[in-house]
Design a protein around this motif. Structure first.
Motif, PDB file in Angstrom:
ATOM      1  N   MET A   1     -43.878  31.696  55.310  1.00  0.00           N
ATOM      2  CA  MET A   1     -43.863  30.240  55.347  1.00  0.00           C
ATOM      3  C   MET A   1     -42.504  29.755  55.846  1.00  0.00           C
ATOM      4  SD  MET A   1     -44.563  27.502  52.283  1.00  0.00           S
ATOM      5  CE  MET A   1     -43.412  28.344  51.203  1.00  0.00           C
ATOM      6  N   SER A   2     -42.525  28.861  56.819  1.00  0.00           N
ATOM      7  CA  SER A   2     -41.287  28.372  57.410  1.00  0.00           C
ATOM      8  C   SER A   2     -40.657  27.291  56.532  1.00  0.00           C
ATOM      9  CB  SER A   2     -41.563  27.799  58.802  1.00  0.00           C
ATOM     10  OG  SER A   2     -42.378  26.640  58.706  1.00  0.00           O
ATOM     11  N   PHE A   3     -39.349  27.086  56.754  1.00  0.00           N
ATOM     12  CA  PHE A   3     -38.645  26.029  56.022  1.00  0.00           C
ATOM     13  C   PHE A   3     -39.227  24.662  56.385  1.00  0.00           C
ATOM     14  CE2 PHE A   3     -35.372  22.722  56.058  1.00  0.00           C
ATOM     15  CZ  PHE A   3     -35.006  22.729  54.718  1.00  0.00           C
ATOM     16  N   GLU A   4     -39.596  24.485  57.647  1.00  0.00           N
ATOM     17  CA  GLU A   4     -40.155  23.210  58.093  1.00  0.00           C
ATOM     18  C   GLU A   4     -41.443  22.885  57.359  1.00  0.00           C
ATOM     19  OE1 GLU A   4     -39.101  25.597  60.071  1.00  0.00           O
ATOM     20  OE2 GLU A   4     -37.341  24.668  61.015  1.00  0.00           O
ATOM     21  N   ASN A   5     -42.288  23.912  57.146  1.00  0.00           N
ATOM     22  CA  ASN A   5     -43.547  23.706  56.439  1.00  0.00           C
ATOM     23  C   ASN A   5     -43.291  23.318  54.988  1.00  0.00           C
ATOM     24  OD1 ASN A   5     -46.385  23.715  56.740  1.00  0.00           O
ATOM     25  ND2 ASN A   5     -46.521  25.591  55.545  1.00  0.00           N
ATOM     26  N   TRP A   6     -42.324  24.005  54.362  1.00  0.00           N
ATOM     27  CA  TRP A   6     -41.982  23.677  52.980  1.00  0.00           C
ATOM     28  C   TRP A   6     -41.414  22.263  52.881  1.00  0.00           C
ATOM     29  CZ3 TRP A   6     -37.221  22.244  51.040  1.00  0.00           C
ATOM     30  CH2 TRP A   6     -37.175  22.074  49.650  1.00  0.00           C
ATOM     31  N   ALA A   7     -40.540  21.899  53.832  1.00  0.00           N
ATOM     32  CA  ALA A   7     -39.932  20.572  53.817  1.00  0.00           C
ATOM     33  C   ALA A   7     -40.986  19.481  53.989  1.00  0.00           C
ATOM     34  CB  ALA A   7     -38.874  20.468  54.917  1.00  0.00           C
ATOM     35  N   ALA A   8     -41.974  19.736  54.868  1.00  0.00           N
ATOM     36  CA  ALA A   8     -43.060  18.767  55.060  1.00  0.00           C
ATOM     37  C   ALA A   8     -43.867  18.613  53.778  1.00  0.00           C
ATOM     38  CB  ALA A   8     -43.955  19.217  56.205  1.00  0.00           C
ATOM     39  N   PHE A   9     -44.136  19.732  53.102  1.00  0.00           N
ATOM     40  CA  PHE A   9     -44.860  19.688  51.830  1.00  0.00           C
ATOM     41  C   PHE A   9     -44.075  18.902  50.786  1.00  0.00           C
ATOM     42  CE2 PHE A   9     -45.320  21.419  47.547  1.00  0.00           C
ATOM     43  CZ  PHE A   9     -46.672  21.199  47.315  1.00  0.00           C
TER      44      PHE A   9
END
Length: 207
Positions: A1-9
């Motif tokens: 899981m990318s940091f961008e995906n986590w940040a969006a979540f």
């Protein structure tokens, strides 16, 4: 899981959590009636309730993910539509925050249990998580790792949100009672939710 995906979540979760639903109305009601001492037990109860609902939802999503890629993709599209629906509903909600002060003296343990029950046993909670979480899951990454990260993130935000609402309601009651402030809050949150849903649909279309 990318940091961008986590940040969006994390960003989407923060927006969704501040929307006043049954749980937040309960938190505000206790805080209006009994002050700041309600903040900690109510926040803990909310976090436990979200943990219950989110875990049940994640387990169901995991089963869908393993069973069919097509069903999982359809669920993500439905979830995006659900975000848009929530955004429009919030935008049109106006300036009312119907939370009457609860003056009945109860222990911290009972307040915590009340918050847990309202949060965990609300059928909309599980429905929401089933529609919301698939937007951010990566089918090719380890499911259990993602589950742990997403749950820890959401529960930390849920605790902070409930705690903040309780403190604001007990210390700055005029803000909670101000229709103009609530209206601005609702319209801003609604716009962000619609934008999140549209972005998700656009992202799916581009794949």
């Amino acid at each position: 899981m990318s940091f961008e995906n986590w940040a969006a979540f994390a960003a989407a979760s923060a927006i969704l959590l501040v929307i006043p639903g049954p749980t937040i109305l309960l938190v505000v009601s206790y805080a209006l009636g009994q002050g700041w001492r309600t903040a900690l037990p109510m926040a803990v109860g909310v976090a436990l309730g979200d943990f219950t609902a989110m875990t049940l939802s994640m387990l169901g999503i995991g089963a869908l993910l393993a069973a069919s890629a097509t069903v999982f993709t359809v669920l993500k599209v439905i979830g995006a539509g659900y975000l848009i629906y929530l955004g429009i509903k919030l935008f049109r909600a106006g300036g009312a925050l119907n939370a009457e002060p609860r003056t009945d003296a109860v222990s911290a343990a009972r307040m915590m249990a009340h918050a847990w029950l309202v949060t965990a046993l609300n059928p909309k909670s599980i429905t929401f998580f089933v529609a919301f979480l698939p937007q951010f899951l990566d089918r090719h990454a380890d499911f259990w790792t993602q589950m742990l990260i997403f749950e820890a993130t959401f529960l930390a935000l849920a605790f902070s949100n409930a705690f903040g609402y309780a403190l604001i309601a007990s210390r700055a009651r005029a803000i909670v009672r101000n229709p103009r402030a609530i209206r601005i809050f609702n319209r801003t949150g609604g716009t962000l939710l619609v934008g999140a849903g549209i972005a998700t649909v656009a992202m799916r279309s581009g794949n």
